[in-house]
Design an enzyme around this catalytic site. Structure first.
Site, PDB file in Angstrom:
ATOM      1  N   GLU A 161     -17.451 -28.318   8.899  1.00 40.97           N
ATOM      2  CA  GLU A 161     -17.832 -27.856  10.234  1.00 40.97           C
ATOM      3  C   GLU A 161     -18.720 -26.650  10.058  1.00 40.97           C
ATOM      4  OE1 GLU A 161     -13.974 -28.779  12.925  1.00 40.97           O
ATOM      5  OE2 GLU A 161     -14.849 -26.805  13.178  1.00 40.97           O
ATOM      6  N   ASP A 174     -13.613 -18.054  20.948  1.00 41.51           N
ATOM      7  CA  ASP A 174     -13.296 -17.597  19.597  1.00 41.51           C
ATOM      8  C   ASP A 174     -12.699 -16.204  19.577  1.00 41.51           C
ATOM      9  OD1 ASP A 174     -14.144 -19.673  17.672  1.00 41.51           O
ATOM     10  OD2 ASP A 174     -16.072 -19.443  18.696  1.00 41.51           O
ATOM     11  N   TYR A 217     -10.261 -33.545  18.167  1.00 44.25           N
ATOM     12  CA  TYR A 217      -9.884 -32.234  17.636  1.00 44.25           C
ATOM     13  C   TYR A 217      -8.794 -31.700  18.560  1.00 44.25           C
ATOM     14  CZ  TYR A 217     -10.834 -27.449  15.812  1.00 44.25           C
ATOM     15  OH  TYR A 217     -10.757 -26.201  15.239  1.00 44.25           O
TER      16      TYR A 217
END
Lengths: 263, 406
Positions: free
Chosen positions: A49, A60, A175
């Protein structure tokens, strides 16, 4: 069939779980990150990734945000992140590359142009955090038409009613975000994750890979034990942030990969 | 144009949260179910008379609405042209328009059973309004504020603390309003079950731009009625300052279909809209992009990285603008101009001296544009400008800019 589909077929035949490693393109500088990326396949990484730096990474934690800042301060651009993929492809034509990041830099380049460039660079899939199914017309559908996988995040807030919507245009793998929160925060627990993965697998034939909150080889092993594989990002980025030499970073990655492959 | 259906500018957004190509829901999957729930709850509340009855009661007795529509006689004489009215939203409880919206969102949070309120703030006005209403209803309140703004808006930080809020200085990124919004979103994504995110402007993912506009529209609705009572007609021009654009959207929205009313939004030109980007004029100096859940005009570099704005006014210091403004700009229904720091400072002083009103630096930008155009307009031309905040919070900044020690 993309490199991602081929990789999962190969892992399945070998009875192995997938280990996915995230690194930020251009962190701490272009050359170093290229060396890290080139070393990942030999360290046991099944899928790479490759983070696209962005000034405002809302999903994040500070580890990934600071990595993006280091990269941008070093002059990193979307074009240079694509260049890392091109460079890897010169020596490796099988390890899938998934570009991960936020929509604005792609939108700014122009979706059609970006898809042509990504395909040409040897990129196999995209994870774009701020494009939920409600915005599929933006990039997801054009990307699939261009032959790239569009990998969707499913989260603990994705209930059974919503799950089909999330899975509908997903390809490559799903995911699963193990926690409600940001990258690099709380630790994922196999006891919580297992039933969730089972719930998603009941609704799709795609592999389910778990990420967020996996920091050690043991954690990678235990989470991989209840899923089709794991993603580790912040823990690897922290090694790079600490200024470790490339070979030490790769050694740590290998320990994580060994953990995941044990699972 | 999708919203042309009923020949009205007031039908937006569509069911995807779009105003033309702008707006939308560009958020992570974790937040998506929360945003859909919020949209459903807001749709229910919007048509519920008891919701609006509670709002009206609090607006009247707690906020002090309706705010006056004031004829600024000496400023009008000074300019020597158009007749200038001010919508006095600076007289609201907490000193700005922000509380109009906060009340609505907090009542909605209560209906949804949320007990923990988070907010972002730039100048601190939205943070103070949120802390105020949370205190009024006994809700836990956490305010994210850029570390740089915590320094330059110390009085508002202390106010929020007095009101029982926890103020978290944001140092991630560059420690500004946009980073405060990032950190608020990170908090929300982490605390999904009990937390309500009270956004302070007409930006963010759908339904925020429409919902905040609806709550702020009380400004334009009152102004229209008040001017009708006073002058028996509509204004010729309406003007408001724009950071994210909530006070402007609140004034503009009820006038969008009044085709003869000229609508002008005033962005912060900082040191001047130039290539050095020392401004916050997203429409004048930016281009469309995606940030904080919506597509809109943004200050960004060639690679799509977001740039910091610059303005003497912390409340206008945001690299984006509400998506409905982007749409109104592109279809030409509203005009957008930029005013520099120095022009705003001059208007600030002029307002103090001619009207005995100390304006906030944000509406001083709108006022500066009024003083530019009023002299050339006929005496029967009526302008309404939105005096959206009072300037007490800004006296230190102004003193510094004028080289005065206080």
């Amino acid at each position: 069939m993309t490199r991602i589909d081929a990789k999962f077929a190969e892992l399945k035949a070998a009875g192995k779980k997938a280990f996915v490693a995230y690194v930020m393109g251009g962190d701490p500088d272009y050359e170093t990150s290229l060396q890290v990326v080139k070393g990942l396949p030999n360290a046991g990484v099944d899928i790479i990734e490759l983070g696209m730096p962005f000034t405002d990474p809302m999903a994040d934690g500070s580890t990934i945000q600071l990595a993006g800042q280091r990269a941008l301060e070093g002059g990193m651009t979307l074009e240079k992140t694509l260049q890392i993929a091109r460079e890897l492809r010169k020596t490796d034509d099988t390890t899938p590359i998934v570009m991960m990041g936020y929509y604005n830099p792609i939108y700014n380049r122009g979706v059609d142009q970006f898809l042509v460039d990504a395909k040409e660079a040897g990129v196999d899939g995209l994870i774009v955090v701020d494009l939920p199914p409600e915005e599929d017309d933006e990039l997801c559908i054009p990307a699939q038409a261009a032959g790239l996988n569009f990998i969707r995040l499913a989260t603990p807030t994705t209930d059974d009613k919503r799950l089909p919507t999330v899975l509908q245009n997903t390809s490559g793998f799903v995911y699963y975000v193990s926690i409600t929160g940001i990258t690099g925060s709380a630790e994922a627990q196999a006891a919580d994750v297992g039933p969730e993965v089972a719930r998603i697998k009941a609704a799709t034939d795609l592999p389910v890979i778990v990420g967020f909150g996996i920091k050690t080889p043991d954690a990678a092993a235990s989470i991989a034990g209840v899923a089709d594989g794991v993603v580790v990002g912040s823990a690897i980025v922290s090694e790079i942030a600490a200024g470790k030499p490339v070979e030490d970073v790769l050694e740590f990655v290998k320990s994580l990969a060994d953990g995941a492959h044990r699972g | 144009m999708a919203n042309d259906l009923f020949n009205s500018f007031m039908n937006g957004p569509d069911d995807k949260g779009r105003f033309g190509d702008f707006g939308g829901r560009f958020v992570s999957e974790t937040l998506m179910p929360l945003i859909l729930e919020l949209e459903a709850e807001y749709e229910k509340a919007k048509t519920d008379d008891s919701f609006w009855a509670e709002m009206d009661d609090l607006w009247k007795h707690y906020v002090g609405r309706p705010s006056p529509l004031y004829f600024a006689e000496r400023l009008t004489d000074h300019c020597g042209g158009a007749k200038i009215y001010m919508k006095r939203d600076e007289l609201n409880h907490t000193g700005a328009h922000k509380i109009n919206n906060v009340l609505g969102q907090i009542l909605l949070a209560r209906r949804m059973g949320k007990t923990r309120i988070i907010a972002e703030t730039g100048a601190g006005q939205h943070g103070v309004a949120t802390a105020t209403v949370c205190a009024r209803f006994g809700l836990k309140c956490i305010v994210y504020m850029g570390a740089h703004d915590v320094e330059r808006q110390a009085p508002n930080v202390f106010r929020m603390k007095l009101l029982g809020a926890e103020v978290i200085p944001v140092t991630s990124g560059r420690g500004t309003l946009k980073d405060a919004m990032n950190d608020a979103l990170r908090d929300w994504v982490t605390n999904v079950r009990d937390t309500f995110y009270c956004i302070g402007t007409v930006a963010g993912p759908h339904p925020y731009p429409a919902m905040v506009r609806d709550f702020q529209s009380i400004i334009g609705k009152e102004a229209k009625e008040q001017l009708m009572e006073r002058e028996g007609r509509l204004p010729d021009t309406i003007i408001a300052a724009i950071g994210g654009g909530s006070n402007a959207m609140g004034l503009f929205y009820p006038f969008l279909d009044d085709k003869d009313v000229r609508i002008i939004g005033v962005e912060a030109g900082g040191k001047g809209v130039n290539e050095k980007m020392e401004h916050c004029a997203s429409l004048t100096g930016g281009r469309p992009g995606v940030l904080h859940g919506n597509r809109t005009y943004l200050l960004q570099d060639d690679d799509g990285q977001i740039l910091e704005g610059f303005s003497i006014s912390a409340g206008l210091d945001y690299p984006g603008i509400g998506p409905e403004h982007s749409w109104l700009h592109d279809i030409g229904r509203a005009e957008y101009v930029a005013i520099t720091d120095n022009e705003a400072l001059e208007a600030f002083q002029l307002c103090c001296q001619t009207e005995g009103i100390i304006p906030a630096l944000e509406p001083s930008h709108a006022l500066a544009h009024v003083t530019k155009i009023a002299p050339d307009l006929p005496k029967d031309h009526i302008i309404i400008m939105n005096m959206c905040g009072r300037g007490d919070k800004d006296i230190f900044t102004v003193a510094r800019a004028l080289n005065v020690d206080i």
